[in-house]
Design a protein around this motif. Structure first.
Motif, mmCIF file in Angstrom:
data_model
loop_
_atom_site.group_PDB
_atom_site.id
_atom_site.type_symbol
_atom_site.label_atom_id
_atom_site.label_comp_id
_atom_site.label_asym_id
_atom_site.label_seq_id
_atom_site.Cartn_x
_atom_site.Cartn_y
_atom_site.Cartn_z
ATOM 1 N N ILE A 236 0.847 -1.197 0.000
ATOM 2 C CA ILE A 236 0.000 0.000 0.000
ATOM 3 C C ILE A 236 0.877 1.240 0.000
ATOM 4 C CG2 ILE A 236 -1.695 1.327 1.313
ATOM 5 C CD1 ILE A 236 -2.714 -1.398 2.373
ATOM 6 N N ASP A 237 0.607 2.134 -0.939
ATOM 7 C CA ASP A 237 1.278 3.436 -0.972
ATOM 8 C C ASP A 237 0.365 4.415 -0.241
ATOM 9 O OD1 ASP A 237 2.509 5.809 -1.458
ATOM 10 O OD2 ASP A 237 2.417 5.695 -3.649
ATOM 11 N N TYR A 238 0.672 4.665 1.027
ATOM 12 C CA TYR A 238 -0.216 5.484 1.849
ATOM 13 C C TYR A 238 -0.293 6.927 1.374
ATOM 14 C CZ TYR A 238 -0.732 1.585 5.049
ATOM 15 O OH TYR A 238 -1.038 0.353 5.590
ATOM 16 N N ALA A 239 0.704 7.369 0.608
ATOM 17 C CA ALA A 239 0.657 8.736 0.082
ATOM 18 C C ALA A 239 -0.471 8.910 -0.925
ATOM 19 C CB ALA A 239 1.989 9.109 -0.553
ATOM 20 N N THR A 240 -0.943 7.801 -1.514
ATOM 21 C CA THR A 240 -1.998 7.905 -2.522
ATOM 22 C C THR A 240 -3.380 7.592 -1.938
ATOM 23 O OG1 THR A 240 -1.751 5.604 -3.253
ATOM 24 C CG2 THR A 240 -0.376 7.268 -4.335
ATOM 25 N N GLU B 151 -10.556 11.315 -8.829
ATOM 26 C CA GLU B 151 -9.768 11.612 -10.023
ATOM 27 C C GLU B 151 -8.319 11.910 -9.653
ATOM 28 O OE1 GLU B 151 -9.584 14.971 -13.586
ATOM 29 O OE2 GLU B 151 -10.708 15.374 -11.743
ATOM 30 N N SER B 152 -8.146 12.714 -8.615
ATOM 31 C CA SER B 152 -6.795 13.101 -8.218
ATOM 32 C C SER B 152 -6.036 11.931 -7.606
ATOM 33 C CB SER B 152 -6.868 14.269 -7.231
ATOM 34 O OG SER B 152 -7.434 15.405 -7.861
ATOM 35 N N GLU B 153 -6.759 10.998 -6.975
ATOM 36 C CA GLU B 153 -6.107 9.794 -6.475
ATOM 37 C C GLU B 153 -5.445 9.032 -7.618
ATOM 38 O OE1 GLU B 153 -7.280 5.542 -4.352
ATOM 39 O OE2 GLU B 153 -8.836 6.949 -4.959
ATOM 40 N N LEU B 154 -6.139 8.937 -8.740
ATOM 41 C CA LEU B 154 -5.561 8.255 -9.900
ATOM 42 C C LEU B 154 -4.401 9.056 -10.485
ATOM 43 C CD1 LEU B 154 -8.818 7.039 -11.687
ATOM 44 C CD2 LEU B 154 -7.325 5.752 -10.146
ATOM 45 N N ILE B 155 -4.548 10.380 -10.515
ATOM 46 C CA ILE B 155 -3.479 11.227 -11.058
ATOM 47 C C ILE B 155 -2.188 11.031 -10.273
ATOM 48 C CG2 ILE B 155 -2.737 13.631 -11.326
ATOM 49 C CD1 ILE B 155 -5.729 14.301 -11.863
ATOM 50 N N VAL B 156 -2.294 11.096 -8.946
ATOM 51 C CA VAL B 156 -1.101 10.935 -8.104
ATOM 52 C C VAL B 156 -0.629 9.488 -8.112
ATOM 53 C CG1 VAL B 156 -0.232 11.117 -5.739
ATOM 54 C CG2 VAL B 156 -1.701 12.914 -6.653
ATOM 55 N N GLY B 157 -1.561 8.548 -8.011
ATOM 56 C CA GLY B 157 -1.189 7.138 -7.933
ATOM 57 C C GLY B 157 -0.541 6.619 -9.195
ATOM 58 N N TRP B 158 -0.913 7.162 -10.336
ATOM 59 C CA TRP B 158 -0.347 6.716 -11.610
ATOM 60 C C TRP B 158 0.796 7.607 -12.087
ATOM 61 C CZ3 TRP B 158 -5.680 5.578 -14.347
ATOM 62 C CH2 TRP B 158 -6.173 4.370 -13.846
ATOM 63 N N ASP B 159 1.317 8.441 -11.180
ATOM 64 C CA ASP B 159 2.482 9.282 -11.488
ATOM 65 C C ASP B 159 2.257 10.144 -12.728
ATOM 66 O OD1 ASP B 159 3.729 8.060 -9.343
ATOM 67 O OD2 ASP B 159 4.763 6.584 -10.576
ATOM 68 N N ALA B 160 1.045 10.655 -12.877
ATOM 69 C CA ALA B 160 0.728 11.479 -14.046
ATOM 70 C C ALA B 160 1.429 12.825 -13.958
ATOM 71 C CB ALA B 160 -0.775 11.679 -14.156
ATOM 72 N N GLU B 161 1.589 13.450 -15.115
ATOM 73 C CA GLU B 161 2.115 14.806 -15.217
ATOM 74 C C GLU B 161 0.979 15.745 -15.617
ATOM 75 O OE1 GLU B 161 5.286 14.534 -18.027
ATOM 76 O OE2 GLU B 161 6.548 13.289 -16.699
ATOM 77 N N PRO B 162 1.116 17.048 -15.362
ATOM 78 C CA PRO B 162 0.043 17.981 -15.728
ATOM 79 C C PRO B 162 -0.394 17.858 -17.184
ATOM 80 C CG PRO B 162 1.609 19.085 -14.312
ATOM 81 C CD PRO B 162 2.185 17.730 -14.603
ATOM 82 N N SER B 163 0.538 17.612 -18.092
ATOM 83 C CA SER B 163 0.165 17.500 -19.505
ATOM 84 C C SER B 163 -0.724 16.288 -19.760
ATOM 85 C CB SER B 163 1.417 17.421 -20.377
ATOM 86 O OG SER B 163 2.215 16.303 -20.015
#
Length: 470
Positions: A346-350, A427-439
């Motif tokens: 578990i990545d608790y940061a996400t 939505e933001s959980e997926l953004i952070v969890g999947w190491d997404a970039e703003p672009s």
């Protein structure tokens, strides 16, 4: 004679972490005994998440009447709040959830042993009224937590309450002193204010929800003060006198001034402590840390120093978050581990963090300060919700804040304050969890007009494609 039982997995504690472990283990074909001395569902279902959010929904309805009258010309007035009817609806929701969980467990073939369990060895325990249980695969500790109290204060269920028994305190007090500015204290302060109470909220640290981003605290405090809540951060409760009809407290403010606060109710919400009393940890070769937590030796498996004994839920120290949805994930991880399956740590940061007050807060990932302290070279973009049309419609303020690595790099954290942001954080959980970039986010179109549009606009700006945000 004592009955003896053999099983694959013994789960001690039937809260969110315990019953999710049991359900997943049973689904994987393991025999499971689940020991619970109280009610299946634990604190979250019976004294925390579910009943408190039901009450906060009622508070939203009350707030809506006031907003309709004051902003929209809806000539409605609130006659009264029928506390008995509110409690009946709340308890019906809890009861239906409780029956549903028990039905799921029965359908899965989980055997429920209703009694207190005490470890007798690394693979065995005695359950009151049930007998001796030997677990071939392992034992899962999921005994949860209880509210902490301040020294010298004793709850009486009416004038002095903690977060568990506040739900069952009679009626709606005209005035409340809430001590503790974390999510639980903030939520109760918000509820009592919506119901017409005069509320003073005292937090010893220098800001509310101190584990969140500083801008989250600032916007939340602004919103609560706008609603008439007397927020005292950096303040200490010095003395408390219990009166016949309430309490009288002495509070030292952040400026060193002394204030006397009289209220019909004092709610203490200063955190929770793990429950291990009577569990017999020493018989299995286990000890707690200095704070009472049972720390895993292997966080990837949530396994203690005693092989085969795992821990989930509120017994875990940080970085575990003591949140129900984190407990679900921990239960899945441990069940799959006991079944011999690979399962990602578990990545608790996400794990998203939400405060269900008015305004709400929702965050995932690192705060700006955490990111900088960890050596990240960051860029930050903050956008007020009132910069989009739907935010103006709601009229409650709030913000979106994104913390990302410089140069268009990975998104490290997203922080929201405002109405219904608890429903926007996934939505933001997926953004952070999947190491997404703003672009990556900027390529996707958010619906207009919505509050989520502000999230999309924030990422558009970070990606160099800003539209409405200058």
């Amino acid at each position: 004679m004592t009955d003896t039982h053999e099983t694959d997995v013994l789960v001690i504690g039937g809260g969110t972490g315990g019953y999710s472990t049991a359900l997943r283990a049973a689904a994987l074909g393991l025999r499971v005994v689940l020991a619970e001395r109280d009610k299946i569902g634990g604190t979250c279902l019976h004294r925390g998440c579910i009943p408190s959010k039901a009450m906060l929904h009622a508070a939203e309805l009350v707030d809506g009447i006031a907003e309709g009258r004051e902003r929209w010309g809806v000539r409605a007035t609130l006659d009264s709040v029928d506390w008995t009817a509110l409690v009946t609806t709340r308890d019906d929701i809890v009861s239906r959830n409780h029956k549903g969980v028990e039905a799921h467990l029965a359908h899965a073939g989980v055997e429920i042993a209703r009694g207190s369990a005490r470890l007798t060895g690394p693979r065995s325990a005695t359950i009151e009224g049930y007998g001796q249980v030997t677990a071939g695969r392992g034992i899962v500790l999921a005994t949860g937590s209880r509210p902490q109290m301040l020294p010298g204060l004793v709850t009486d269920g009416r004038r002095v309450v903690n977060s568990d028994d506040a739900l069952f305190a009679p009626g709606l007090p005209a005035s409340v002193l809430v001590v503790g500015g974390g999510p639980i204290g903030v939520e109760y302060a918000s509820f009592y204010r919506s119901m017409g109470g005069a509320v003073t909220l005292v937090e010893a640290l220098d800001r509310l929800v101190p584990l969140e981003d500083a801008d989250v605290s600032r916007h939340l405090t602004r919103g609560l003060k706008k609603r008439g809540i007397d927020v005292q951060a950096g303040a200490l409760l010095q003395r408390t006198e219990v009166l016949d009809d309430g309490i009288r407290a002495t509070v030292r403010t952040s400026r060193g001034e002394t204030r006397t606060v009289e209220a019909q109710r004092l709610l203490v919400a200063v955190g929770r402590a793990p429950v291990t009393d009577g569990l017999g940890l020493e018989a299995a070769g286990l000890t707690t840390d200095e704070r009472g937590f049972v720390a895993p030796a292997d966080w990837a498996r949530l396994e203690t120093a005693v092989p085969g004994i795992h821990v989930v839920g509120d017994l875990l120290p940080p970085p575990s978050l003591g949140l129900a949805h984190a407990s679900f994930a921990e239960g899945l991880l441990v069940a799959e581990t006991l079944a011999g399956l690979p399962s990602a740590p578990i990545d608790y940061a996400t794990v998203p963090r939400v405060t269900y007050s008015s305004p709400q807060t929702a965050s995932v990932g690192l705060s700006e300060a955490e990111a900088r302290n960890r050596g990240h070279d960051v860029t930050v973009n903050t956008m007020p919700l009132t910069a989009v049309a739907k935010g103006m419609v709601h009229g409650q303020g709030g913000m979106v804040k994104v913390v990302a690595q410089q140069g268009g790099g990975q998104v490290l954290g997203v922080h929201l304050v405002g109405p219904n942001v608890s429903e926007m954080i996934a939505e933001s959980e997926l953004i952070v969890g999947w190491d997404a970039e703003p672009s990556d986010v900027a390529r996707h179109i958010h619906p207009h007009p919505t509050l989520s549009e502000a999230v999309g606009e924030t990422f558009l700006t970070l990606a160099g494609r800003g539209l409405h945000q200058q």
